[in-house]
Design an enzyme around this catalytic site. Structure first.
Site: not given
Length: 324
Positions: A38, A106, A109, A173, A176, A190
């Protein structure tokens, strides 16, 4: 058989603490390490964000566990040619124990250089091209590449491992997951979602699926829930907010809608080993080969003692290993 690793949070801890946690994880019987990549934490309460590649160098000299980034975005903030060099060096320093976990990222970042944040479809297309660039550079040949999103000119990585690090792709999803099935050596997510694991594995060669989850050990469940709610409410935001909100302050604002009750219902909290084991068994039953567990908050030593003595023995039948 499922293995259990530890998830190092660069959002919550500085470099020295992460290295010490890696040592404690190895001593407690965990088999591998994940580490987040991150530029910002999700909120100011987390308070950290060290450069992951520097930390990986320190990890290579301080413990013997495999290490994987979870996950690196090789599309906007850092060019894939640079990620390829960083990953190759990490694989050399870790004597072949490195995996490169990749994802589409995201805005939190990746917007920091002022680039526009692309739509989800474009982010996936960029990720696919980035993986192609990285694999080409792992050959050790001089590479020139001109694609829709990236240009590489006369680039060659000289410090290469004997075996390139596997490239694992994150997915949350169906689109992906289908991309991961097409281009990745392994799958990263996750959620304990058996359908996503099956979608990744359908029609392809046998490849591993890895997951991560956060828990919070404390002497009381109430204390653990408060800690998890204070530090990680963003884990429970719906939809695409985690991908599109640009700053920690925006996450703090959105997270005001997340209650302690929501966190307590979703996160394994407190000192009951059966609760933690039940939570992890959801991932085992979904078909994951390796599950990485991150302890929320400062009670790291208590967590490792708790898992070594009370939780991992309940899960011995799933990974077939003897615990220290």
């Amino acid at each position: 058989m499922t293995e259990f690793g530890y998830f190092l949070s660069c959002e919550e801890f500085g470099p020295a603490d992460l290295v010490e946690q890696a040592r404690m994880a190895e001593d407690a019987g965990f088999r591998s390490l994940w580490i987040s990549d991150h530029y910002h934490p999700w909120n100011d309460a987390q308070g950290h964000s060290p450069f992951v590649w520097s930390v990986i160098g320190a990890l290579s000299q301080s413990c013997g566990l495999p290490v994987e980034t979870a996950v690196t975005c090789p599309t906007t903030r850092i060019h894939p040619a640079v990620i390829a060099q960083a990953a190759a060096t990490s694989q050399v320093m870790l004597d072949g124990r490195f995996r490169l976990g990749l994802g589409s990222g995201e805005a939190l970042n990746e917007h920091v250089l002022g680039d526009a944040w692309p739509s989800a479809d474009v982010r996936l297309a960029m990720l696919e091209e980035a993986v192609d660039v990285i694999r080409k550079l792992f050959t050790g040949e001089q590479i020139t590449h001109r694609g829709p999103y990236y240009t590489v000119e006369n680039a060659r990585i000289y410090t290469l491992p004997e075996t390139p690090p596997p490239l694992d792709v994150s997915a949350f999803g169906p689109r992906a997951a289908e991309l991961a099935a097409r281009i990745a050596d392994g799958f990263v997510t996750t959620a304990p979602d058996a359908d996503m694991v099956a979608r990744f594995r359908a029609g392809g060669p046998p490849r591993p699926a890895f997951a991560a989850t956060k828990v919070c050990w404390a002497e009381s469940r109430e204390e653990a829930v408060r800690t998890a709610h204070r530090l990680w409410p963003s884990e429970h935001l719906p939809g695409e907010l985690n991908q599109i909100l640009p700053t920690p302050r925006h996450f703090e604002q959105a997270s005001e809608l997340v209650t302690e009750e929501t966190v307590g219902a979703a996160v394994a909290c407190g000192p009951d080993p059966e609760e933690h084991a039940r939570h992890l068994k959801e991932y085992v039953d979904a078909g994951f080969d390796r599950i990485h567990i991150g302890q929320i908050g400062p009670e790291q030593r208590g967590f490792f003692d708790f898992y070594r003595k009370d939780v991992l023995p309940l899960l011995d039948g799933t990974d077939g290993g003897d615990r220290p």
